[in-house]
Design an enzyme around this catalytic site. Structure first.
Site, mmCIF file in Angstrom:
data_model
loop_
_atom_site.group_PDB
_atom_site.id
_atom_site.type_symbol
_atom_site.label_atom_id
_atom_site.label_comp_id
_atom_site.label_asym_id
_atom_site.label_seq_id
_atom_site.Cartn_x
_atom_site.Cartn_y
_atom_site.Cartn_z
ATOM 1 N N LYS A 34 0.810 -1.231 0.000
ATOM 2 C CA LYS A 34 0.000 0.000 0.000
ATOM 3 C C LYS A 34 0.836 1.270 0.000
ATOM 4 O O LYS A 34 0.315 2.366 0.243
ATOM 5 C CB LYS A 34 -0.963 0.023 1.195
ATOM 6 C CG LYS A 34 -1.999 -1.083 1.203
ATOM 7 C CD LYS A 34 -2.943 -1.036 0.033
ATOM 8 C CE LYS A 34 -3.985 -2.135 0.088
ATOM 9 N NZ LYS A 34 -4.830 -2.201 -1.106
ATOM 10 N N SER A 68 -8.265 -11.218 -2.283
ATOM 11 C CA SER A 68 -9.036 -10.760 -1.122
ATOM 12 C C SER A 68 -8.508 -9.427 -0.611
ATOM 13 O O SER A 68 -9.230 -8.649 -0.002
ATOM 14 C CB SER A 68 -8.951 -11.785 0.014
ATOM 15 O OG SER A 68 -7.619 -11.869 0.508
ATOM 16 N N ASP A 69 -7.208 -9.147 -0.863
ATOM 17 C CA ASP A 69 -6.516 -8.006 -0.251
ATOM 18 C C ASP A 69 -6.801 -7.981 1.251
ATOM 19 O O ASP A 69 -7.076 -6.942 1.843
ATOM 20 C CB ASP A 69 -6.919 -6.692 -0.907
ATOM 21 C CG ASP A 69 -5.848 -5.611 -0.748
ATOM 22 O OD1 ASP A 69 -4.667 -5.971 -0.565
ATOM 23 O OD2 ASP A 69 -6.201 -4.419 -0.786
ATOM 24 N N HIS A 70 -6.719 -9.150 1.843
ATOM 25 C CA HIS A 70 -7.071 -9.417 3.240
ATOM 26 C C HIS A 70 -6.161 -8.620 4.169
ATOM 27 O O HIS A 70 -4.949 -8.819 4.184
ATOM 28 C CB HIS A 70 -6.899 -10.919 3.476
ATOM 29 C CG HIS A 70 -7.312 -11.413 4.818
ATOM 30 N ND1 HIS A 70 -8.626 -11.620 5.163
ATOM 31 C CD2 HIS A 70 -6.574 -11.784 5.907
ATOM 32 C CE1 HIS A 70 -8.685 -12.093 6.399
ATOM 33 N NE2 HIS A 70 -7.459 -12.198 6.862
#
Length: 416
Positions: free
Chosen positions: A152, A303-305
């Site tokens: 990110k 999922s970008d969990h």
């Protein structure tokens, strides 16, 4: 253990058995027989009428440990992954300390070795994830890192990206570049659109993403190398990547399941679980993402969990952290928008990209399988969450189909 899959619907376009219904016998972690009919004699477990594919792979998960065990331990994260249908997960370096060394990569592998699912570390691109100096990329690759990126965090220094793409070419390394211009983003917290304006929330323009995508592709065209752009969210990003692929550039991209499912209209409730990065976009952009799945421009769905404890989410919308969990919801959401065959392609495509061995369904092959059903629907409740953290944007959302379990690493994991 001997496992018999009776009347299994095989979804595997790399297999000669694709789109057929067969009985599959698995013994000691290998597929020993595939036939129209097999007897259940001397089998430990019989599973009837499941859909079966190669094991799914999630290209972006965070588990916290080491350093943020209160969010998610490696043990519970891996259990969540395998119960969600994933036999391979790429773990982001969102840890403390940041995973930027060969020792850190090997620690993650060793700590997760006994699970059915397999962990594949993503090494930090820069030392400490600070964006200043390249980390020990070659050493981490030798230790088992499958790619390099600062989770990110955009690569603010264009020359650093250029050097990274050049440096990783001799050993086939993949560079991840998160597309977000922080200067354009400013203090934005939601999509810059009428909905955010109406709610009085500061906007993040689509331009913040698209500028970085355009820059990164220009640098890739100049340097060569392998680039992966994680979690795109706009129609223009799709168009830019489509153009780059047409030129023959070695680029892939993914979309997060939340950005695929929700539009910014859900922000009406000010629920901070909807605060994600990239932000939930307007309907036109979301529809463009869904169309790009079928067209092959988006290579895989993640999922970008990102588990976050309550202290980070239970506060004013402006102050809450970005992120939602989503491992448990990938199949239930994705199966609503594409065919079963396409969904499986999107959930297995990351294997080849990141150098993870594939095992097409065939006699003599290693059993690395996901068992699932595309039938039925249910409302996802907080009690369905397997993760330690409960910051799920999907509570109350409709899920389609279900994950039955996985067979991998000589283990059978079944859901209730």
């Amino acid at each position: 253990m001997n496992i018999l899959l009776k009347s299994a619907q095989i979804i595997d376009n790399e297999s000669v058995y694709h789109n057929t219904v067969k009985d599959i016998l698995i013994s000691d972690g290998k597929i020993t027989q595939i036939a129209d009919t097999l007897t259940a004699q001397n089998t430990d477990k019989v599973i009837e009428k499941a859909y079966v594919s190669q094991g799914w792979t999630d290209s972006s998960v965070c588990f916290g440990e080491p350093g943020y065990e209160e969010r998610e331990t490696l043990a519970n994260g891996m259990r969540t992954a395998q119960h969600s249908g994933f036999t391979h997960v790429l773990i982001n370096p969102l840890t403390h300390p940041v995973n930027d060394t060969k020792a850190g990569v090997q620690y993650l592998q060793e700590a997760t070795r006994h699970f059915a699912a397999t962990a594949h570390p993503i090494g930090a691109l820069t030392e400490g994830g600070k964006g200043e100096h390249l980390a020990e990329l070659y050493d981490m690759q030798q230790g088992g890192a499958v790619a390099f990126g600062d989770y990110k965090k955009p690569i603010g220094n264009s020359n650093l990206l250029k050097i990274a793409l050049q440096y990783t070419q001799p050993f086939g390394g993949i560079v991840l570049s998160f597309p977000n211009d922080t200067k354009i983003m400013g203090k934005g917290v939601v999509n810059e659109h009428t909905e955010g304006t109406r709610l009085g929330l500061k906007g993040i323009p689509a331009l913040a993403e698209e500028l970085i995508v355009a820059r990164d592709l220009a640098i890739l065209e100049y340097t060569g190398g392998k680039l992966h752009i994680p979690t795109i969210s706009t129609a223009q990003s799709v168009a830019l990547i489509a153009e780059a692929k047409a030129k023959g550039l070695d680029v892939t991209c993914s979309v997060a399941i939340a950005n695929l499912h929700f539009t910014d209209e859900v922000l009406e409730t000010f629920n901070t679980n909807y605060k994600v990065l990239p932000p939930l976009r307007d309907t036109d952009n979301v529809l463009a993402l869904r169309q790009a799945l079928e067209g092959g421009i988006i290579d895989f769905v993640t999922s970008d969990h990102n588990p976050l404890d309550i202290e980070l989410k239970f506060k004013e919308f402006d102050l809450a952290d970005f992120g939602t969990i989503g491992l448990e919801n990938v199949w239930g959401v994705l199966s609503q928008y594409v065919s079963t065959e396409k969904a499986v392609q999107l959930l297995t495509g990351a294997r080849k990209r990141f150098g993870i061995p594939t095992h097409p369904i065939a006699e003599g092959a290693i059993a690395d399988l996901t068992l699932f059903s595309p039938e039925g629907s249910f409302l996802f409740k907080e009690t369905d969450i397997l993760s330690s953290s409960k910051n799920s944007a999907f509570i109350g959302a409709t899920m389609k189909g279900k994950v039955i379990g996985v067979i991998a690493n000589k283990q059978l994991i079944l859901n209730n």
